[in-house]
Design an enzyme around this catalytic site. Structure first.
Site, PDB file in Angstrom:
ATOM      1  N   LYS A   1      40.785  49.742  43.676  1.00 29.68           N
ATOM      2  CA  LYS A   1      41.715  49.739  42.523  1.00 29.68           C
ATOM      3  C   LYS A   1      40.940  50.047  41.258  1.00 29.68           C
ATOM      4  O   LYS A   1      39.837  49.536  41.081  1.00 29.68           O
ATOM      5  CB  LYS A   1      42.370  48.350  42.398  1.00 29.68           C
ATOM      6  CG  LYS A   1      43.211  47.897  43.562  1.00 29.68           C
ATOM      7  CD  LYS A   1      43.617  46.418  43.408  1.00 29.68           C
ATOM      8  CE  LYS A   1      42.420  45.500  43.599  1.00 29.68           C
ATOM      9  NZ  LYS A   1      42.779  44.073  43.565  1.00 29.68           N
TER      10      LYS A   1
ATOM     11  N   ASP B   1      44.962  39.845  38.466  1.00 29.52           N
ATOM     12  CA  ASP B   1      44.415  39.148  37.281  1.00 29.52           C
ATOM     13  C   ASP B   1      43.676  40.103  36.350  1.00 29.52           C
ATOM     14  O   ASP B   1      43.183  39.668  35.307  1.00 29.52           O
ATOM     15  CB  ASP B   1      43.477  38.016  37.727  1.00 29.52           C
ATOM     16  CG  ASP B   1      42.193  38.568  38.340  1.00 29.52           C
ATOM     17  OD1 ASP B   1      41.108  38.259  37.816  1.00 29.52           O
ATOM     18  OD2 ASP B   1      42.287  39.327  39.318  1.00 29.52           O
TER      19      ASP B   1
ATOM     20  N   ASP C   1      40.730  37.705  44.346  1.00 30.42           N
ATOM     21  CA  ASP C   1      39.880  36.963  43.393  1.00 30.42           C
ATOM     22  C   ASP C   1      40.578  36.837  42.040  1.00 30.42           C
ATOM     23  O   ASP C   1      40.972  37.828  41.447  1.00 30.42           O
ATOM     24  CB  ASP C   1      38.541  37.702  43.207  1.00 30.42           C
ATOM     25  CG  ASP C   1      37.595  37.450  44.379  1.00 30.42           C
ATOM     26  OD1 ASP C   1      36.723  38.288  44.619  1.00 30.42           O
ATOM     27  OD2 ASP C   1      37.775  36.423  45.061  1.00 30.42           O
TER      28      ASP C   1
ATOM     29  N   ASP D   1      46.498  40.704  44.684  1.00 32.92           N
ATOM     30  CA  ASP D   1      45.050  40.668  44.513  1.00 32.92           C
ATOM     31  C   ASP D   1      44.554  39.318  45.027  1.00 32.92           C
ATOM     32  O   ASP D   1      45.350  38.385  45.246  1.00 32.92           O
ATOM     33  CB  ASP D   1      44.783  40.822  43.003  1.00 32.92           C
ATOM     34  CG  ASP D   1      43.339  40.695  42.644  1.00 32.92           C
ATOM     35  OD1 ASP D   1      42.522  41.359  43.286  1.00 32.92           O
ATOM     36  OD2 ASP D   1      43.023  39.922  41.739  1.00 32.92           O
TER      37      ASP D   1
HETATM   38  O1  LIG Z   1      35.586  41.156  43.994  1.00 29.87           O
HETATM   39  C1  LIG Z   1      36.009  41.478  42.916  1.00 29.87           C
HETATM   40  C2  LIG Z   1      35.058  41.682  41.792  1.00 29.87           C
HETATM   41  O2  LIG Z   1      33.946  40.865  42.005  1.00 29.87           O
HETATM   42  C3  LIG Z   1      37.451  41.660  42.653  1.00 29.87           C
HETATM   43  O3  LIG Z   1      38.217  41.222  43.779  1.00 29.87           O
HETATM   44  P1  LIG Z   1      39.817  41.228  43.626  1.00 29.87           P
HETATM   45  O4  LIG Z   1      40.254  42.693  43.640  1.00 29.87           O
HETATM   46  O5  LIG Z   1      40.307  40.433  44.808  1.00 29.87           O
HETATM   47  O6  LIG Z   1      40.107  40.557  42.307  1.00 29.87           O
HETATM   48 MG   LIG Z   2      41.189  39.810  40.901  1.00 29.93          MG
END
Ligand SMILES: O=C(CO)COP(=O)(O)O
Ligand SMILES: [Mg+2]
Length: 263
Positions: A184, A209, A15, A13
């Protein structure tokens, strides 16, 4: 990590694992370098639909994280692939940024507010009341409702940011119509990611996360999973879920030694 087959591929992942918004998380650059040095296949698998792979590579590189464009798979790309499979050459009214509009254009979609086949909601930091009102009216008139990702919030150094899942809930409340989420934990996103790097679930690890998107995606696809506590989930929250990751670590820095140990 439990004694199983050696790890041949990694899905991570973005963020909350590699970055928080534009700020790199310590250890992220070393983790990507360790993956490249190990020769293991890997993919950054993000529900963030704001950026194109090119822009996302530049953004990560500015933080010292050197991810090739081809190693980036976003919920915008998965959404465009889904629409191209479902209704080639269709039309959509889009709320989102270049990551989503570019991906839809690249599969031949026409973006319009005139009786579109779909309303597609993506991630943006500039949701407009006018655009959301238009989306609500188009859905009420019969447009199919899609959203790139169900995340209610995204992590930042200042605290949580409202994300696509929360705005989708507003539109659902106003229309009575729930969106189909492509990102996801939809198995489509995980399957398309594994196919992209020709990986097999039993020799792949998913790092994330969020328990409700990353970890459950890995679990339900038969992957081993690592939860990092540097993003949206605190250690005290894990026990509230009826499932657990294979391993919990403070941050991606703790995963670096695992790349060599598990290869
Ligand atoms: O952009 C997101 C929610 O704002 C989540 O991104 P990730 O899947 O990279 O954590
Ligand atoms: Mg994330």
């Amino acid at each position: 990590m439990s004694e199983q087959k050696p790890v041949e591929s990694w899905l991570t992942d973005m963020d909350g694992v590699l970055v928080r918004e534009e700020r790199a998380i310590p250890g992220a650059a070393e983790f990507i370098t360790a993956l490249q040095t190990s020769g293991r296949r890997f993919l950054v698998l993000t529900n963030n639909s704001i950026y194109t792979p090119r822009d996302l590579r530049a953004r990560l590189l500015a933080g010292g994280i050197d991810v090739p464009e081809l190693a980036i798979w976003t919920s915008a790309m998965a959404t465009a692939q889904f629409l191209d499979d479902q209704r080639p050459g269709g039309t959509a009214y889009v709320i989102g940024e270049a990551g989503l509009t570019t991906a839809l254009h690249e599969v031949g979609y026409v973006l319009t507010d005139r009786a579109p086949d779909y309303v597609v909601l993506g991630e943006t930091r500039t949701y407009s009341f006018e655009a959301i009102t238009k989306a609500i009216r188009l859905i009420a008139d019969g447009a199919r409702f899609l959203a790139t990702n169900p995340d209610p919030t995204g992590p930042s150094t200042e605290g949580p940011l409202p994300a696509t899942g929360s705005v989708a809930a507003l539109i659902t409340r106003a229309t009575g119509v729930a969106p189909y989420f492509v990102g996801k934990p939809n198995p489509l996103m995980m399957r398309s990611a594994l196919n992209r790097i020709e990986a097999h679930s039993e020799t792949t690890v998913m790092i994330g996360d969020r328990m409700d998107t990353d970890i459950i995606s890995g679990l339900e696809a038969g992957l081993r999973s690592v939860l990092v506590l540097s993003g949206s989930t605190g250690e005290h929250e894990v026990d509230r879920f009826p499932y657990r990751p294979t391993r919990i670590v403070e941050s991606i820095a703790d995963v670096v030694p695992l790349v060599t140990a598990l290869s």
